[in-house]
Design an enzyme around this catalytic site. Structure first.
Site, PDB file in Angstrom:
ATOM      1  N   GLU A   1       1.292   5.948   4.049  1.00 14.44           N
ATOM      2  CA  GLU A   1       0.288   5.052   4.595  1.00 14.44           C
ATOM      3  C   GLU A   1       0.746   3.631   4.271  1.00 14.44           C
ATOM      4  O   GLU A   1       1.076   3.357   3.110  1.00 14.44           O
ATOM      5  CB  GLU A   1      -1.084   5.309   3.950  1.00 14.44           C
ATOM      6  CG  GLU A   1      -2.151   4.418   4.560  1.00 14.44           C
ATOM      7  CD  GLU A   1      -3.494   4.500   3.842  1.00 14.44           C
ATOM      8  OE1 GLU A   1      -3.532   5.031   2.719  1.00 14.44           O
ATOM      9  OE2 GLU A   1      -4.487   4.019   4.413  1.00 14.44           O
ATOM     10  N   ARG A  35       4.602  16.507  -7.589  1.00 13.52           N
ATOM     11  CA  ARG A  35       4.955  15.100  -7.528  1.00 13.52           C
ATOM     12  C   ARG A  35       5.732  14.716  -8.780  1.00 13.52           C
ATOM     13  O   ARG A  35       5.695  15.403  -9.799  1.00 13.52           O
ATOM     14  CB  ARG A  35       3.723  14.220  -7.366  1.00 13.52           C
ATOM     15  CG  ARG A  35       2.816  14.196  -8.583  1.00 13.52           C
ATOM     16  CD  ARG A  35       1.925  12.959  -8.607  1.00 13.52           C
ATOM     17  NE  ARG A  35       0.988  12.913  -7.491  1.00 13.52           N
ATOM     18  CZ  ARG A  35       0.870  11.846  -6.698  1.00 13.52           C
ATOM     19  NH1 ARG A  35       1.613  10.784  -6.882  1.00 13.52           N
ATOM     20  NH2 ARG A  35      -0.002  11.856  -5.728  1.00 13.52           N
ATOM     21  N   LYS A  75      -0.812   3.283  -7.106  1.00 14.03           N
ATOM     22  CA  LYS A  75      -0.835   1.997  -6.403  1.00 14.03           C
ATOM     23  C   LYS A  75      -1.786   1.009  -7.063  1.00 14.03           C
ATOM     24  O   LYS A  75      -1.478  -0.170  -7.196  1.00 14.03           O
ATOM     25  CB  LYS A  75      -1.262   2.217  -4.952  1.00 14.03           C
ATOM     26  CG  LYS A  75      -0.121   2.604  -4.041  1.00 14.03           C
ATOM     27  CD  LYS A  75      -0.649   2.943  -2.656  1.00 14.03           C
ATOM     28  CE  LYS A  75       0.431   3.651  -1.841  1.00 14.03           C
ATOM     29  NZ  LYS A  75      -0.114   4.284  -0.638  1.00 14.03           N
TER      30      LYS A  75
END
Length: 786
Positions: free
Chosen positions: A40, A274, A284
């Site tokens: 994104e 991950r 983030k």
RNA sequence: UGCCCAGUAGCUCAAUCGGCAGAGCGUCCGGCUCUGGACCGGGAGGCUGGUGGUUCGAAUCCACCCUGGGCAACCA
């Protein structure tokens, strides 16, 4: 370990490759393998994304010789409020920098908005979606909790026409934000929260950075993502573990939006672990916090795990690629030690970085038996002997030079092998030097060392064969190039700054940036401005791309050299390992205790009818407590069991098969869908009990039954599975197996008794599972011990 | 009894649909060396989370339990 990008055995194998191999073999997608990296555009990429990029683009490369491969770069831009072109550009830079090329396959989810709308209309027409007019809080309330089922919205049963009309108006902008949403009609009481009528579209009168104001309804991830994959004909849609639950909706959307003939080759989602790195943060929001609070210099601060930070620090893309391949792709959560990352960097840099000398904390040394004007230009190799390269550069030796302050100790500990008063050391590439005098200022600080060199040791070898233990790097004082060195250490003092009670910024390492004013040997002026080098005995460096200029050189430390001498307190010592072992042992003990205490009787969960049945099974049929409870607790299973029992009256045998074999196959199908009935099942068990077939043979029959159904007797005959328990018939087979594996026989006789299993496996394979195992084992043992 | 996922060497992962529990990193010891680097050789390190069960044979299948993580956003 390999530093190249060509996949080497071991590093490329993971469960996803297994899945792809299987799909290729079965032709699920023909010869296509299409993956995608779907960020994104609302932030900068970090090393965690790199793992995903390397996985997805790596598949494209690794299968290129066997399949039609592609890897798409797709911007998942379905939320107008957080996304921007700036992020799109930074993501493209990062992917390119990592060395990957998406060719013409650059896509945007926002380009599919029209199709998302059309599919939604289709869902509404099918009765699979509805417009809900509850507000946000009400939706949450109606959804229930993890322990209580949700309730249907009062708008759930609107007519198709009404839904169509409302949805059209939603799109046309006739409503305010939040007035309505489009929801999938699935199951409000599902134990899976995600399936309680997930939202498909919400109204958002917001400006989209690519679509402008064309849209005021935006799709949700769970709806958009599967469709994006389907539209692009993705075959393997890879994402991280936390999307595991979302796979249910993913599959639902596929099955309700796509045509029947599209379903077999539809994209499928697979989740992998991950990347979690120690001593840093990856989210983030946390990264943004560090930047906004000026705790670091920006998104490209070299201490950050962002791609731009790593790039600025000087980490080569190839090192990141090999690191990402090394850490492994699995389904188990993990935290990778930072040392692992550093190892990958050194491994990559070692054969590619020419050596030069730099002194970071200079201490002047004067050679009393060397003239002021004399300059000895030494031809020094850029590479150590074990690297197959031999460029050299001229290095001036003069009366005055600098060494590292740390390399001198006035009162050295026993294992200190560097310079001390009266001691001789080797000056790298130059001469042996002996320290004779220490000069200090009025404060007592050492300002200068004096001593002599042995002229016979030019080239740093002595004719008499003596060899000092220590070797020092040095830089001529008259030719020194001053520069700034920036040494980076881990940003946090703890391995898990984001998993603690205190705010993560509490754990910031105050010494994560260490600036030194040092001196370089003059030859660095001849190096390219982006050349990565090794400062001998210190580490790998390169000029800071933003701030280094020819007049004011600034070098970033990429990674220090491995240091096995003292200092590094968080190295794992033998004691520490021992302590951890004990800790683990203790935890295991405690866990054993707890698991024993928590153990409950499966019969406890039975309702009254089931309990009655359970007691009958246990008392009348003589089943074991556990088996009785398991079968009695599942109505369909119990019916099946009892039907089989009428066919063949051997309760415990049937129970064993029902519980241990049948139940295992019932994970993704129900009893009703089985292609065989209780009669066939009973026959199979009977064949085993009467020793017509072995357990292993029975497994094979069972597999056939599960696949195609049929008559067990016929299957046994067709596959020649009748048990062989005749010694004379078995012996030749066993002898052949032993003859074929002389090494294993030798190792067995040498004491590796576990190999008996290996031989058994071979014999069972050779006889297609028909050999009587007890007899076979006995005969093998006889042969081996003979 | 909410659902899902995962527990194998200190760490990251293997183990060819039930058949020899292995590899890399780290660690220790030795070798080599003009980098206390790199490289080479060797060692230690495991009740495969636990208890039962099925089986000739279980890390793998079954049951129950323990531990960790995820899921209750009109984020992705």
């Amino acid at each position: 370990m390999s530093t190249s990008d060509t996949p080497t055995s071991g590093t490329r194998d993971n469960f996803i490759y297994d899945i792809i191999d299987e799909d290729l073999e079965e032709g699920t997608y023909g010869d296509r393998v299409v993956t995608r990296f779907p960020p994104e555009p609302n932030g900068y990429l970090h090393i965690g994304h790199a793992k995903s990029i390397v996985l997805n683009f790596g598949i494209k490369h690794d299968y290129a010789d066997r399949a039609d491969t592609r890897c798409h770069l797709r911007f998942d831009d379905t939320n107008p409020e957080t996304e921007s072109t700036e992020y799109v550009d930074s993501i493209k830079d990062a992917v390119q920098w990592l060395g990957y090329d998406w060719e013409e396959h650059e896509y945007y989810a926002s380009d599919y908005f029209e199709q998302f709308y059309e599919y939604a209309v289709k869902l509404i027409k099918q009765g699979d979606a509805y417009v809900d007019s509850l507000d946000e809080a009400e939706i949450r309330e109606y959804r229930g909790t993890v322990e209580e089922p949700g309730r249907p919205s009062p708008y759930r049963d609107r007519s198709v026409e009404e839904n169509l009309e409302l949805f059209r108006k939603m799109k046309a902008g006739e409503f305010e934000d939040g007035e309505h949403v489009l929801r999938a009609k699935i199951d409000m009481s599902s134990p899976h929260m995600i399936m309680r009528d997930p939202l498909l579209f919400r109204i958002k009168h917001a400006h989209h950075y690519r679509q402008g104001d064309d849209w005021c309804i935006y799709p949700m991830y769970d709806y958009a993502h599967p469709l994006e994959d389907a539209i692009e004909d993705i075959t393997h849609s890879l994402c991280t573990l936390e999307f595991d639950n979302n796979r249910r909706v993913y599959d639902w959307v596929m099955e309700h939006c796509l045509e029947d003939d599209e379903i077999p080759s539809r994209p499928r989602q697979y989740e992998f672990n991950r990347l979690n790195l120690g001593y840093t943060v990856m989210s983030k929001t946390k990264l943004r916090h560090l930047i906004e609070e000026d705790l670091v210099g920006g998104w490209d601060d070299p201490r950050l795990p962002t791609i731009s930070g790593l790039a600025r620090r000087g980490v080569p893309p190839s090192a990141i690629r090999s690191f990402c391949r090394d850490v492994g792709v699995t389904r188990s959560q993990s935290r990778v030690q930072i040392g692992h990352f550093e190892h990958a960097l050194r491994d990559d840099l070692n054969p590619t970085s020419p050596r030069v000398m730099a002194v970071l904390d200079p201490l002047k040394v004067v050679v009393t038996n060397w003239d002021e004007e004399e300059i000895d230009w030494i031809d020094a190799n850029h590479w150590p002997r074990d690297i197959d390269k031999d460029e050299t550069r001229p290095v001036p030796f003069t009366r005055e030079f600098y060494i590292e302050r740390d390399d001198f100790r006035e009162d050295p500990p026993d294992d200190f092998i560097r310079l001390a008063p009266g001691r001789e050391v080797r000056l790298r590439h130059a001469y042996f030097f002996t320290c004779e005098k220490v000069v200090r200022d009025e404060d007592g600080t050492i300002t200068e060392l004096r001593g002599t060199i042995d002229r016979d040791t030019r080239g740093a070898t002595a004719p008499d064969g003596r060899s000092p233990e220590g070797t020092l790097h040095w830089v001529s004082a008259s030719h020194a190039v001053p520069f700034e060195a920036r040494l980076y250490d881990r940003l946090f003092e703890v391995p898990d700054p984001d998993a603690r009670d205190a705010h993560f910024t509490e754990f910031i390492n105050p010494d994560s940036l260490n600036v030194r004013k040092g001196v370089l040997e003059p030859s660095v002026r001849d190096l390219a401005s982006d050349q990565r080098v090794q400062f001998e005995r210190q580490g790998y460096f390169w000029p800071d791309p933003e701030e280094s200029t020819p007049d004011a050189l600034v070098y970033n430390q990429i990674v220090p050299l491995r240091d096995t001498w003292g200092g590094d307190e968080d190295r794992l010592t033998q004691d520490e390992l021992e302590r951890r072992r004990r800790e683990k042992e203790k935890q295991k003990q405690e866990q054993r205790q707890r698991s024993l205490e928590g153990k409950t009787d499966p019969a406890k969960y039975l309702d009254d009818d089931q309990r009655e049945r359970f007691e009958r099974y246990r008392d009348d049929l003589g089943l074991s407590h556990n088996d009785a409870a398991v079968i009695a607790g599942d109505d369909a299973l119990a019916d099946f069991f009892e039907a089989a029992l009428e066919q063949y009256e051997a309760p415990q045998s049937l129970a064993n098969w029902t519980v241990n074999e049948l139940l295992g196959e019932l994970k993704d199908q129900t009893i009703k869908d089985l292609p065989f009935g209780p009669a066939a099942f009973a026959t199979l068990v009977h064949l085993v009990d009467t020793e017509n077939i072995t357990n292993r043979g029975a497994d094979e029959v069972f597999d056939v039954l599960l696949e195609d159904g049929g008559d067990p007797e016929a299957i046994v005959d067709a596959r020649d599975l009748r048990q062989v328990d005749d010694t004379d018939a078995l012996r030749p087979t066993i002898e052949a197996v032993l003859d074929d594996h002389p090494d294993e026989v030798a190792r067995y006789r040498d004491g590796k008794k576990g190999l008996i299993g290996f031989f058994m496996g071979q014999v069972m394979d050779a006889t297609n599972g028909a050999a009587n195992p007890e007899l076979a084992r006995e005969l093998i043992q006889d042969q081996l011990d003979a």
